[in-house]
Design an enzyme around this catalytic site. Structure first.
Site, mmCIF file in Angstrom:
data_model
loop_
_atom_site.group_PDB
_atom_site.id
_atom_site.type_symbol
_atom_site.label_atom_id
_atom_site.label_comp_id
_atom_site.label_asym_id
_atom_site.label_seq_id
_atom_site.Cartn_x
_atom_site.Cartn_y
_atom_site.Cartn_z
ATOM 1 N N LYS A 1 0.732 4.170 3.867
ATOM 2 C CA LYS A 1 0.470 3.901 2.214
ATOM 3 C C LYS A 1 0.013 5.415 1.901
ATOM 4 O O LYS A 1 0.585 5.980 0.954
ATOM 5 C CB LYS A 1 -0.515 2.904 2.056
ATOM 6 N N SER A 2 -1.030 5.956 2.841
ATOM 7 C CA SER A 2 -1.415 7.338 2.466
ATOM 8 C C SER A 2 -0.676 8.522 2.455
ATOM 9 O O SER A 2 -0.548 9.219 1.240
ATOM 10 C CB SER A 2 -2.633 7.616 3.330
ATOM 11 N N ARG B 1 0.992 10.476 -1.259
ATOM 12 C CA ARG B 1 0.952 11.692 -1.482
ATOM 13 C C ARG B 1 2.250 12.697 -1.338
ATOM 14 O O ARG B 1 2.514 13.467 -1.932
ATOM 15 C CB ARG B 1 0.126 12.271 -0.048
ATOM 16 N N ASP C 1 0.954 -0.578 -4.143
ATOM 17 C CA ASP C 1 0.318 0.951 -4.510
ATOM 18 C C ASP C 1 1.470 1.941 -4.653
ATOM 19 O O ASP C 1 1.392 2.792 -5.343
ATOM 20 C CB ASP C 1 -0.405 1.146 -3.342
ATOM 21 N N ASN D 1 -4.512 -1.168 -8.707
ATOM 22 C CA ASN D 1 -5.627 -0.896 -7.962
ATOM 23 C C ASN D 1 -5.437 -0.035 -6.972
ATOM 24 O O ASN D 1 -5.907 0.170 -5.977
ATOM 25 C CB ASN D 1 -6.089 -2.327 -7.527
ATOM 26 N N SER E 1 -14.802 10.223 5.558
ATOM 27 C CA SER E 1 -13.410 9.723 5.842
ATOM 28 C C SER E 1 -12.593 11.042 5.814
ATOM 29 O O SER E 1 -11.488 11.318 5.365
ATOM 30 C CB SER E 1 -12.863 9.110 4.554
ATOM 31 N N ASP F 1 -11.077 2.089 6.891
ATOM 32 C CA ASP F 1 -10.085 0.927 7.006
ATOM 33 C C ASP F 1 -10.014 0.127 8.060
ATOM 34 O O ASP F 1 -10.177 -0.905 8.203
ATOM 35 C CB ASP F 1 -8.918 1.433 6.350
ATOM 36 N N GLU G 1 -11.389 -1.681 -2.585
ATOM 37 C CA GLU G 1 -10.610 -2.953 -3.434
ATOM 38 C C GLU G 1 -11.808 -3.712 -3.730
ATOM 39 O O GLU G 1 -11.696 -4.563 -4.884
ATOM 40 C CB GLU G 1 -9.547 -3.488 -2.676
ATOM 41 N N ARG H 1 -16.502 -4.413 0.254
ATOM 42 C CA ARG H 1 -16.105 -4.937 1.645
ATOM 43 C C ARG H 1 -17.292 -5.287 2.591
ATOM 44 O O ARG H 1 -17.235 -6.225 3.241
ATOM 45 C CB ARG H 1 -15.313 -4.023 2.451
ATOM 46 N N HIS I 1 -6.307 -6.643 0.159
ATOM 47 C CA HIS I 1 -5.023 -6.955 1.006
ATOM 48 C C HIS I 1 -5.836 -6.741 2.455
ATOM 49 O O HIS I 1 -5.498 -7.601 3.584
ATOM 50 C CB HIS I 1 -4.258 -5.615 0.993
ATOM 51 N N ARG I 2 -6.689 -6.002 2.793
ATOM 52 C CA ARG I 2 -7.249 -5.909 4.297
ATOM 53 C C ARG I 2 -8.122 -7.059 4.406
ATOM 54 O O ARG I 2 -8.548 -7.377 5.590
ATOM 55 C CB ARG I 2 -8.058 -4.488 4.156
ATOM 56 N N LYS J 1 -0.037 -5.120 -1.290
ATOM 57 C CA LYS J 1 -0.693 -3.917 -1.724
ATOM 58 C C LYS J 1 -0.123 -2.665 -0.792
ATOM 59 O O LYS J 1 0.039 -1.666 -1.099
ATOM 60 C CB LYS J 1 -2.177 -3.944 -1.798
#
Ligand code: DC
Length: 653
Positions: free
Chosen positions: A24-25, A29, A51, A94, A202, A321, A349, A352, A394-395, A419
């Site tokens: 996704k990341s 990008r 996403d 989101n 991160s 994550d 999201e 968590r 999602h996670r 997502k």
């Protein structure tokens, strides 16, 4: 997937290979960088998910041409930093990666834009990024609460001649602020420095940003993790073609399955040289004792010899994550696990940290929740079956699926995985081997209870008498004065029955009701409540929760068709009505109850008719069930026949 929930069986093992969806990341990008570049870019292996759909929609709304050129592949027409549409309203769902990076790019690109998202997006902070951009002359207004989306963006003031601008930016809330800002700075055309004024969290995500900018020809000068300089004359130039790596965060669930479920489980699409920080999840697994091996384009995990994992004490700031995956593995370790320095979990999201503590608690796991850490104590008695809420995250859905290595589960709103990983649960089912089930259905008095109990004992498996649950519902209703026709109240009772099965003994709210549920009035009540669809669905997960290792033998009417459609072996018992009447007659005589064969025959015929004609779950033999007529069979013969069938079926079914 639009289902309200998914019921997952307990797993006894996990093994296989999974081709990962794109990261996704990286996908989001690359889409943005390709849109801003000089020249066209072919992007391959892009992730298809909510996403990335938000980013694709937004870029198209900004006038960027993006054409599909194959499965998961697109050609993006570069705009050389000049987005064609100068006024637009964008909805970004989101998708944090899309919201933060587009805010920075649009704030510096000279148009008028409105950026909105789902309500949760409007609770996720963006003030630090806005403050940073304002230092460059950006005009951004909050249209809701100060510090949070939605945003209104107007054209920026032109750069002032003179000294190099230095932007002060906080780095301790989300690294996406720095990533977004860095990706936008080549649009500013003046050499610019960003100084991170607090500890940068991160960091590996910022490394992904820098690596991908470099692929597009922009080299950011980095001084530690505090100062980043984007030189003047930085222009994105398309590398023509680029492949997206598999998603390392998505890989974590499958590597965890391998480590917990024996394995080996191999993920394909990332390897030892991945640019993604979450690859380091594999190191955490190794620290727990799992066996990990790497190739150029794969990683494999299997359980340690003896199969017990160790608990961890880990600063998980570099893998925020994937650390969620460690949290749901922790109940299986020997010793507690502490994950530290994860305050960013609170602004994802969902919160968590709170969500994880609440849902682990439902599994009977004791959790200490700190402001920026979580400590998880493995339960001495194993995990309890539970209905897990996913908080539109999602996670949460994906990492809780791992708990099935200890218990059956229901996961609410499983569709939230779209997502980042739309077919997650299919891939999960390909790898996990569920606890086996033998489903024994049959008509009234065909002997299924006796046969099923004996088969369960011979195999050393658990036994479910599903009819008892309908009888218990009827008894509970009888005691609570609930009418047989009050469907809503009966369903509520069925959902909250406080029952315990201990061998032959069945108790309701602590009282032994083994005999009471066999009374004639309760039998009649049971057949009435069993015809109500909401009662049947209220009892569904309760029945599935009996599917515990090493196996389950379940008897009833719809075991093969509805409750356990994936049962390893399905049997349908029948016997002539005369033989069933005779068996019932002997049973009653033994108990000292007077009866007449003629009455019993009439009664059985009426029940057969009712059971096979009712509109809800009519009793029928499943097409894939073996028919066993017990009219002329002894119980031993019937049991041996079922055991033969069970042994003939390959183990992996
Ligand atoms: O098997 P039994 O007689 O204990 O079942 C009690 C009632 O529940 C009977 O009317 C059939 C119904 N039943 C059902 O509809 N579905 C099941 N899986 C089990 C029982």
């Amino acid at each position: 997937m639009s289902a309200d929930f998914i019921d997952l069986p307990q797993l006894v093992a996990a093994r296989g290979t999974v081709r990962l969806p794109g990261s996704k990341s990286i996908s989001n990008r690359l889409l943005l960088l390709a849109a801003l570049a000089v020249g066209d870019t072919e992007l391959h292996d892009l992730l298809h998910s909510d996403d990335t759909a938000r980013m694709l929609d937004a870029l198209r709304a900004l006038g960027v041409s993006i054409e599909p050129i194959g499965e998961n592949a697109y050609r993006v027409r570069g705009t050389a930093g000049k987005l064609p549409v100068r006024s637009a309203s964008l909805f970004l769902g989101n998708a944090g990666t899309a919201f933060r990076s587009l805010t920075a790019v649009l704030a510096l690109s000279g148009g008028r834009y409105a950026l909105t998202g789902v309500p949760r997006m409007h609770q996720r902070p963006i003030g630090d990024l806005v403050d940073g951009l304002r230092q460059l002359g950006a005009h951004i207004n909050y249209s809701g609460v100060v510090g949070f989306p939605p945003l209104l963006i107007d054209p920026p003031s032109p750069p002032k001649p003179g000294d190099m601008p230095v932007i002060k930016l906080r780095g301790d809330v989300s690294s996406q602020f720095l990533s977004g800002l860095l990706m936008a700075l080549p649009l500013y055309e003046v050499e610019t420095r960003v100084e991170v004024t607090s500890e940068l969290i991160s960091k590996p995500y910022v490394e992904i940003t820098l690596a991908l900018m470099a692929r597009f020809g922009v080299n950011v000068e980095r001084d530690g993790w505090q100062r980043f300089t984007v030189p003047s004359g930085s222009v994105y130039r398309s590398p023509a073609e680029i492949h997206v790596e598999g998603d390392a965060s998505s890989a974590s669930y499958f590597l965890a399955l391998g480590a917990l479920g024996g394995g080996p489980v191999r993920v394909e699409g990332i390897g030892r040289d991945s640019v993604q920080g979450d690859i380091r999840f594999a190191e955490a697994l190794a620290a727990m004792g799992a066996n990990i091996s790497y190739g150029e384009n794969w990683i494999e995990a299997s359980a340690p010899a003896g199969s017990l994992l160790r608990g961890l004490d880990l600063d998980a700031n570099h893998i925020p994550d994937a650390a969620m995956t460690l949290a749901t593995m922790a109940p299986f370790a020997c010793g507690p696990t502490t994950l530290r320095n994860i305050a960013s979990w609170r602004v994802k999201e969902t919160d968590r940290l709170a969500a994880m503590a609440t849902e682990l608690g439902k599994l009977s796991v004791q959790v200490d929740e700190g402001s920026d850490y979580i400590r998880i104590h493995p339960p001495a008695q194993g995990l309890s079956p539970a209905v897990i809420d996913t908080y539109d995250d999602h996670r949460m859905a994906m990492c809780f699926s791992l708990a099935t290595l200890g218990t059956p589960l229901r996961i609410n709103d499983p569709g939230t995985v779209t997502k980042t990983f739309p077919d997650y649960f299919q891939r999960f089912a390909d790898i996990g081997q569920p606890v086996p089930v033998v489903a024994i259905d049959g008509i009234s008095a065909s002997g299924k209870g006796t046969v099923a109990t004996r088969v369960a004992a011979a195999l050393g498996w658990h036994y479910l008498d599903s009819g008892a649950l309908y009888r218990l519902t009827a008894l509970a209703a009888n005691r609570a004065g609930v009418d047989w026709t009050d469907e809503a109240a009966l369903a509520r009772l069925a959902a909250t029955l406080d029952v315990e099965f201990a061998g032959e003994r069945i108790s309701l709210a602590g009282e032994d009701v083994s005999d009471a549920i066999r009374r004639e009035d309760i039998s009649t009540g049971a057949s009435r409540v069993a015809a109500l669809p909401t009662v049947r669905s209220a009892l569904l997960f309760r029945q599935r929760a009996f599917r515990r290792a090493p196996g389950l033998v379940a008897d009833g009417r719809d075991m093969a068709s509805t409750v356990f459609p994936d049962a390893r072996c399905k049997v349908f018992l029948t016997a002539s009505v005369e033989m069933r009447a005779e068996r019932r007659y002997k049973q009653l005589l033994k108990k000292g109850i007077a009866a007449s064969i003629a009455d019993l025959l009439l009664d059985l015929r009426a029940r057969d008719e009712r059971d096979s004609q009712r509109s809800v779950a009519p009793m029928q033999q499943s097409a894939d069930a073996e028919l066993l007529d017990t009219t002329h069979l002894t119980i031993d013969c019937a049991v041996n026949q079922v055991l033969d069938w069970v042994r003939q079926v390959p183990k992996n079914r």
